[in-house]
Enzyme design. Structure first.
Site, mmCIF file in Angstrom:
data_model
loop_
_atom_site.group_PDB
_atom_site.id
_atom_site.type_symbol
_atom_site.label_atom_id
_atom_site.label_comp_id
_atom_site.label_asym_id
_atom_site.label_seq_id
_atom_site.Cartn_x
_atom_site.Cartn_y
_atom_site.Cartn_z
ATOM 1 N N ARG A 231 0.870 -1.181 0.000
ATOM 2 C CA ARG A 231 0.000 0.000 0.000
ATOM 3 C C ARG A 231 0.905 1.228 0.000
ATOM 4 N NH1 ARG A 231 -3.348 -3.188 -1.249
ATOM 5 N NH2 ARG A 231 -5.307 -3.678 -0.173
ATOM 6 N N GLU A 259 -5.003 6.628 -5.180
ATOM 7 C CA GLU A 259 -5.411 5.919 -6.422
ATOM 8 C C GLU A 259 -6.927 5.727 -6.469
ATOM 9 O OE1 GLU A 259 -3.158 2.227 -5.744
ATOM 10 O OE2 GLU A 259 -5.070 1.197 -5.467
ATOM 11 N N HIS A 282 -2.292 -1.015 -9.911
ATOM 12 C CA HIS A 282 -2.773 -1.883 -8.814
ATOM 13 C C HIS A 282 -3.326 -3.190 -9.400
ATOM 14 C CE1 HIS A 282 -4.435 -1.891 -4.437
ATOM 15 N NE2 HIS A 282 -4.118 -3.118 -4.822
HETATM 16 N N1 LIG Z 1 -0.969 -5.058 -5.190
HETATM 17 C C1 LIG Z 1 -1.992 -5.872 -4.956
HETATM 18 O O1 LIG Z 1 -2.846 -6.102 -5.797
HETATM 19 C C2 LIG Z 1 -2.101 -6.557 -3.629
HETATM 20 C C3 LIG Z 1 -2.711 -7.820 -3.554
HETATM 21 C C4 LIG Z 1 -2.756 -8.476 -2.330
HETATM 22 C C5 LIG Z 1 -2.256 -7.861 -1.198
HETATM 23 N N2 LIG Z 1 -1.722 -6.610 -1.301
HETATM 24 C C6 LIG Z 1 -1.163 -5.943 -0.104
HETATM 25 O O2 LIG Z 1 -0.131 -6.757 0.423
HETATM 26 C C7 LIG Z 1 -0.286 -6.849 1.838
HETATM 27 C C8 LIG Z 1 0.326 -8.132 2.335
HETATM 28 O O3 LIG Z 1 -0.455 -9.204 1.885
HETATM 29 P P1 LIG Z 1 -0.233 -10.693 2.434
HETATM 30 O O4 LIG Z 1 -1.206 -11.553 1.708
HETATM 31 O O5 LIG Z 1 1.201 -11.063 2.407
HETATM 32 O O6 LIG Z 1 -0.723 -10.506 3.945
HETATM 33 P P2 LIG Z 1 -0.215 -11.249 5.249
HETATM 34 O O7 LIG Z 1 -1.249 -10.964 6.272
HETATM 35 O O8 LIG Z 1 0.139 -12.643 4.965
HETATM 36 O O9 LIG Z 1 1.126 -10.466 5.623
HETATM 37 C C9 LIG Z 1 1.069 -9.186 6.189
HETATM 38 C C10 LIG Z 1 2.434 -8.777 6.695
HETATM 39 O O10 LIG Z 1 2.262 -7.531 7.390
HETATM 40 C C11 LIG Z 1 2.816 -7.661 8.696
HETATM 41 N N3 LIG Z 1 2.081 -6.860 9.667
HETATM 42 C C12 LIG Z 1 0.748 -6.836 9.879
HETATM 43 N N4 LIG Z 1 0.450 -5.998 10.885
HETATM 44 C C13 LIG Z 1 1.630 -5.477 11.314
HETATM 45 C C14 LIG Z 1 1.988 -4.565 12.334
HETATM 46 N N5 LIG Z 1 1.061 -4.022 13.109
HETATM 47 N N6 LIG Z 1 3.301 -4.261 12.486
HETATM 48 C C15 LIG Z 1 4.257 -4.831 11.706
HETATM 49 N N7 LIG Z 1 3.968 -5.711 10.719
HETATM 50 C C16 LIG Z 1 2.674 -6.033 10.533
HETATM 51 C C17 LIG Z 1 2.711 -9.144 9.041
HETATM 52 O O11 LIG Z 1 3.641 -9.492 10.044
HETATM 53 C C18 LIG Z 1 3.034 -9.764 7.695
HETATM 54 O O12 LIG Z 1 4.428 -9.818 7.507
HETATM 55 C C19 LIG Z 1 -1.811 -6.742 2.037
HETATM 56 O O13 LIG Z 1 -2.129 -6.282 3.324
HETATM 57 C C20 LIG Z 1 -2.220 -5.768 0.963
HETATM 58 O O14 LIG Z 1 -2.130 -4.453 1.454
HETATM 59 C C21 LIG Z 1 -1.631 -5.953 -2.484
HETATM 60 O O1 LIG Z 2 -8.752 -6.522 -5.854
HETATM 61 C C1 LIG Z 2 -7.744 -5.955 -6.262
HETATM 62 O O2 LIG Z 2 -7.508 -5.766 -7.441
HETATM 63 C C2 LIG Z 2 -6.680 -5.489 -5.276
HETATM 64 C C3 LIG Z 2 -6.536 -6.447 -4.142
HETATM 65 C C4 LIG Z 2 -5.361 -6.195 -3.237
HETATM 66 O O3 LIG Z 2 -5.053 -4.883 -3.000
HETATM 67 C C5 LIG Z 2 -5.567 -6.956 -1.945
HETATM 68 O O4 LIG Z 2 -5.340 -6.398 -0.875
HETATM 69 O O5 LIG Z 2 -5.914 -8.142 -2.036
#
Ligand SMILES: NC(=O)c1ccc[n+]([C@@H]2O[C@H](COP(=O)([O-])OP(=O)(O)OC[C@H]3O[C@@H](n4cnc5c(N)ncnc54)[C@H](O)[C@@H]3O)[C@@H](O)[C@H]2O)c1
Ligand SMILES: O=C(O)CC[C@@H](O)C(=O)O
Length: 399
Positions: A231, A259, A282
């Site tokens: 993010r 965004e 994204h």
């Molecule tokens: N670009 C995209 O389309 C897309 C898609 C999926 C996820 N994401 C983003 O990626 C992030 C990670 O996804 P994931 O599936 O690996 O999630 P996950 O829950 O498996 O991992 C989250 C990570 O954040 C850390 N974290 C959470 N709270 C915290 C805190 N308070 N302090 C320190 N660290 C903390 C956790 O320890 C872990 O390492 C999501 O939260 C989302 O914002 C983006």
């Molecule tokens: O739905 C999407 O395209 C974005 C999802 C992604 O940001 C997520 O947190 O899973």
């Protein structure tokens, strides 16, 4: 029961929801400002990127469950949902591979400047000399901030490219790091100082907002690559812009400050217009495989909720309550026994916060664990125990 799906969702999975006997309303183009009204009579709301602010929970009084068809729940006012007793659930891990693939794509694109290569040829320019200045990824060090599901998928792929992987994650210890084939950095600044490229996979929480601070960015060596698919708010955007403008950092960003929520809009990202940055729209989760997995998981969550009342992947049930005591009552499995125990607790002015009743084999006796906001005194315990034809034992444990 009505389900409102306020973002894009695969048609085949809409049919699965209808097969559960639900009235499905699919409105992928619903304007954000109309969400609260549209959700007014919905029991379940499914969203992808659409924001779900407190106003939705105030207006949509029939709402029981919000499913985030994705991973991050920062787009939902989870605190407002909790205050109304609305479950919030997500689809953890289902799009992790897709995001990891994009992360590696951005790393390769940055190292070889692939988008600029392509653009130059489209403009009729041949510049083998200029575009030959790449460092290569093999043997370089990749830092990973946040070794959750996506961070781990990125680590596995980076190792496949022959990279050394170092990670910082809040609960990562040496044993776990070793098992995952990564080295552990003690903090984000040390992580940044020692890597050629940094990839960000921290969830956006109040504690992680701005975690990739100016100090962390300044610790990255000159010419380092930074990829953010998590993010925008996790990174100090002003400091990031300065570092990219100064030519100290090259950035691949899938997520952008301010965004748009929808699929198409006018949008200008200052960062993405800089020559040292490549921006994508994204699209981390946007592969057929990931969207199919997300939709299947969404259907599983809704099906479980409508058939059994249980909510898989619920993110807002309290992990710790303010309870001060646990009362364990073993009792005969008869009508009214628990009501009588709870009546004694109520008469003492004590609040029962959580109750879990488990029945022994043959369903003659059962055990009820009741979390209380105040410890019962001995006299109350004795009154409960005195119901000898209903209660086997009553013990209190302080928590
Ligand atoms: N670009 C995209 O389309 C897309 C898609 C999926 C996820 N994401 C983003 O990626 C992030 C990670 O996804 P994931 O599936 O690996 O999630 P996950 O829950 O498996 O991992 C989250 C990570 O954040 C850390 N974290 C959470 N709270 C915290 C805190 N308070 N302090 C320190 N660290 C903390 C956790 O320890 C872990 O390492 C999501 O939260 C989302 O914002 C983006
Ligand atoms: O739905 C999407 O395209 C974005 C999802 C992604 O940001 C997520 O947190 O899973």
């Amino acid at each position: 029961m009505k389900v409102l799906i306020a973002d894009a969702f695969p048609k085949s999975r809409l049919a699965d929801l209808e097969a559960l006997g639900l009235a499905v309303e699919h409105r992928p183009d619903l304007p954000a400002a109309e969400l609260a009204d549209a959700a007014r009579d919905a029991a379940v709301l499914v969203v992808r990127s659409k924001q779900v602010p407190a106003a939705v929970f105030e207006r949509a009084r029939a709402l029981s469950l919000v499913v985030r068809a994705g991973a991050g729940v920062n787009t939902i006012d989870v605190a407002a949902a909790s205050r109304r007793g609305v479950y919030v659930s997500n689809c953890p891990g289902q799009n992790a591979v897709a995001v990891a693939e994009l992360t590696l794509g951005l790393l390769l694109a940055l190292d070889r400047r692939i988008p600029d290569n392509v653009a130059a040829l489209r403009e009729g320019r041949w510049d083998k000399k200029g575009f030959s200045a790449a460092r290569g990824l093999f043997g370089r060090t990749l830092g990973i901030a946040g070794l959750g599901t996506i961070g781990r998928e990125v680590a596995a792929r980076a190792r496949g490219f022959g990279m050394r992987v170092v990670a910082w994650s809040r609960s990562l210890d040496d044993a776990r790091a070793k098992a995952l084939g990564v080295e552990r950095a003690p903090d984000l600044v040390s992580l940044a100082r020692g890597c050629d490229a940094l990839s960000i996979h921290l969830a956006l929480k109040p504690e992680t907002r701005g975690a990739i601070s100016r100090e962390v960015l300044e610790a990255l060596p000159a010419g380092a690559l930074l990829v953010n698919t998590a993010r925008a708010e996790v990174v100090d955007q002003a400091a990031l812009l300065e570092r990219v403008r100064a030519g100290r950092l090259r950035v691949g960003a899938d997520v952008h400050a301010g965004e748009p929520e929808g699929g198409k809009a006018e949008f200008r990202s200052e960062l993405a217009t800089l020559p040292g940055a490549y921006g994508t729209h994204h699209i981390g989760a946007s592969t057929e495989q990931a969207q199919e997995a997300i939709a299947a998981e969404t259907v599983r969550i809704v099906a479980s909720f409508v058939r059994t009342g249980a909510v898989p992947n619920c993110v807002n049930v309290a992990k710790r309550t303010p309870a001060r005591a646990r009362l364990v009552v073993r009792h005969y499995d008869k009508v009214g026994v628990l009501a009588n125990v709870l009546g004694e607790i109520r008469n003492a002015g004590i609040n029962a916060q959580q109750i879990e009743n488990t029945v022994f084999d043959e369903a003659v006796a059962a055990s009820c664990v009741i979390a209380l906001d105040e410890a019962p005194d001995e006299a109350l315990l004795e009154r409960i125990r005195a119901r000898a034809d209903e209660v086997v034992s009553a013990e209190c444990f302080l928590v």
